[in-house]
Design an enzyme around this catalytic site. Structure first.
Site, mmCIF file in Angstrom:
data_model
loop_
_atom_site.group_PDB
_atom_site.id
_atom_site.type_symbol
_atom_site.label_atom_id
_atom_site.label_comp_id
_atom_site.label_asym_id
_atom_site.label_seq_id
_atom_site.Cartn_x
_atom_site.Cartn_y
_atom_site.Cartn_z
ATOM 1 C CB CYS A 1 61.866 28.824 63.366
ATOM 2 S SG CYS A 1 62.576 27.580 64.442
ATOM 3 C CD GLN B 1 51.340 22.572 70.476
ATOM 4 O OE1 GLN B 1 50.492 21.699 70.669
ATOM 5 N NE2 GLN B 1 51.197 23.493 69.541
ATOM 6 C CB SER C 1 48.531 29.884 73.190
ATOM 7 O OG SER C 1 47.887 30.622 72.182
ATOM 8 C CG HIS D 1 45.082 29.563 69.180
ATOM 9 N ND1 HIS D 1 45.478 28.864 68.064
ATOM 10 C CD2 HIS D 1 46.180 30.220 69.608
ATOM 11 C CE1 HIS D 1 46.753 29.090 67.831
ATOM 12 N NE2 HIS D 1 47.204 29.911 68.757
ATOM 13 N N GLY E 1 50.491 32.695 72.963
ATOM 14 C CA GLY E 1 51.830 32.175 73.147
ATOM 15 C C GLY E 1 52.940 33.097 72.693
ATOM 16 C CB THR E 2 53.486 35.103 69.630
ATOM 17 O OG1 THR E 2 53.469 33.989 68.721
ATOM 18 C CG2 THR E 2 54.498 36.123 69.141
ATOM 19 C CB THR F 1 41.185 48.135 77.217
ATOM 20 O OG1 THR F 1 41.341 49.557 77.300
ATOM 21 C CG2 THR F 1 39.799 47.747 77.694
#
Length: 378
Positions: free
Chosen positions: A322, A178, A198, A200, A69-70, A236
């Site tokens: 944040c 999300q 993302s 994970h 995601g980042t 790669t």
């Protein structure tokens, strides 16, 4: 052990992990190599991309693999900025975005860009009229999170898309980390130009992800090199990660309807329980994602609750805060109009379809004890 912190990360599915290991052992060659082993790796990568595209109902050429995601948010935001910098240098976002978005925009501000941070209401939503009023001739990007990772609030993506139909030159980026498997997100029939995912967050290995970029929309590459991912992301390729990611997407979406119903049932059980407790405030709005519950105990800091439950082998989290140069606070609960003390009390339960009603019963008994003890301390 009860794991209620799935919005932070999920446990990798055992069959997905098995796929990752098998590919790592048997298809280890570089996909860019000319020999047969390299070609086999390339074919696996192509197949995985095609599978994700079919599941997401988009074209194969609109899917690019990332590390998560980042990276995806940085690519969408900064890639748009570089590509369109000669047209305009204004971006619109919400005050409650993920740090990957906020920090990317702060970096653009340091380079002379103008960023408008729209406020949100008690539901965590922006106002469409305020969005329209914020659009300038120089606006090149609107960036919004589909599902707020702290509160589960939903942004009005459809209405935003309808508004942006009047502004075809403005890119529309959605942080959908999300959202996948939790809410409907029809990329093919929407105004969304870029959407970030993302692995994970849905039981794929960490360090995997993908970004959807609508055909015809151009963004600049942030990674220069060998020209992989159609020159958008050189380096790669992570073949085992991408194959495992595709499998996780398939497993998630095959039972999407069933999983969402289960999440809603469990979420409602928890919210009904918490809402009946004295001095507990549920911050998650009624209209929200099916897997996130944000709440707090009056005058008790969130980390105290987290550690109290951890001692009972139950794992939740505080909400992530944040910061921005333009605001003293960007904590989503505070931005929704709650007080500083209320925001500091906030904790988050985030569910997976692997969670059960039996776990809810255990949580309720444990929280009864924690709630009573903390009230005595107060």
């Amino acid at each position: 052990m009860i794991y209620f912190d799935n919005s932070a990360t999920t446990k990798t599915d055992s069959t997905v992990l098995s796929t990752y290991q098998s590919v790592s052992e048997n298809y280890f060659a570089n996909p860019s190599s000319l020999h047969q082993l390299g070609e086999q790796s390339q074919q696996l990568l192509t197949r995985s991309r095609k599978q994700i595209a079919q599941i997401m109902n988009v074209s194969e050429g609109e899917i690019y693999f990332t590390s998560g995601g980042t990276e995806g948010d940085n690519l969408a935001i900064k890639g748009t900025a570089i590509e369109k910098m000669n047209r305009g240098r204004h971006v619109i976002t919400a005050s409650t975005e993920h740090p990957a978005v906020i920090k990317s925009l702060e970096q653009l501000e340091m380079l002379g860009w103008d960023v408008t941070y729209l406020p949100v209401d008690k539901e965590g939503k922006i106002n469409i009229d305020e969005l329209e009023n914020a659009i300038k001739k120089e606006t090149v990007l609107v960036s919004l999170m589909a599902v707020n990772s702290e509160t589960g609030s939903l942004q009005p993506l459809k209405e935003v898309g309808e508004l942006l139909e009047q502004y075809p030159s403005i890119h529309f980026h959605v942080d959908a980390v999300q959202a996948i498997g939790k809410i409907d997100l029809d990329l093919n029939n929407s105004r969304i130009d870029m959407a970030v995912f993302s692995g994970h967050k849905f039981h794929a290995p960490k360090g995997t992800g993908f970004i959807y970029v609508k055909a015809g929309r151009k963004i600049a590459s942030l990674m220069s090199g060998g020209g992989q991912e159609d020159t958008l992301r050189s380096g790669t390729e992570n073949v085992p990660g991408s194959v495992a990611l595709a499998k996780a997407v398939r497993l998630l979406m095959e039972k999407k309807t069933e999983n969402i119903k289960k999440l809603i049932d469990i979420k409602n059980l928890i919210i009904d329980y918490l809402s009946a407790l004295e001095k507990v405030t549920v911050f998650t709005p009624t209209e929200s994602a099916p897997h996130i519950i944000c709440f707090g105990i009056k005058n008790i800091r969130g980390e105290v609750v987290v550690h109290a439950l951890e001692r009972k082998d139950i794992y939740i989290s505080t909400t992530s805060a944040c910061s921005s140069k333009k605001k003293d606070k960007l904590h989503s609960v505070a931005e929704m109009g709650y007080t500083k003390n209320e925001a500091e009390s906030a904790v988050r339960i985030s569910l997976s379809h692997h969670n059960t009603e039996q776990e809810v019963d255990i949580f309720k008994r444990a929280f009864d004890e924690v709630h009573l003890r903390l009230q005595l301390i107060e």
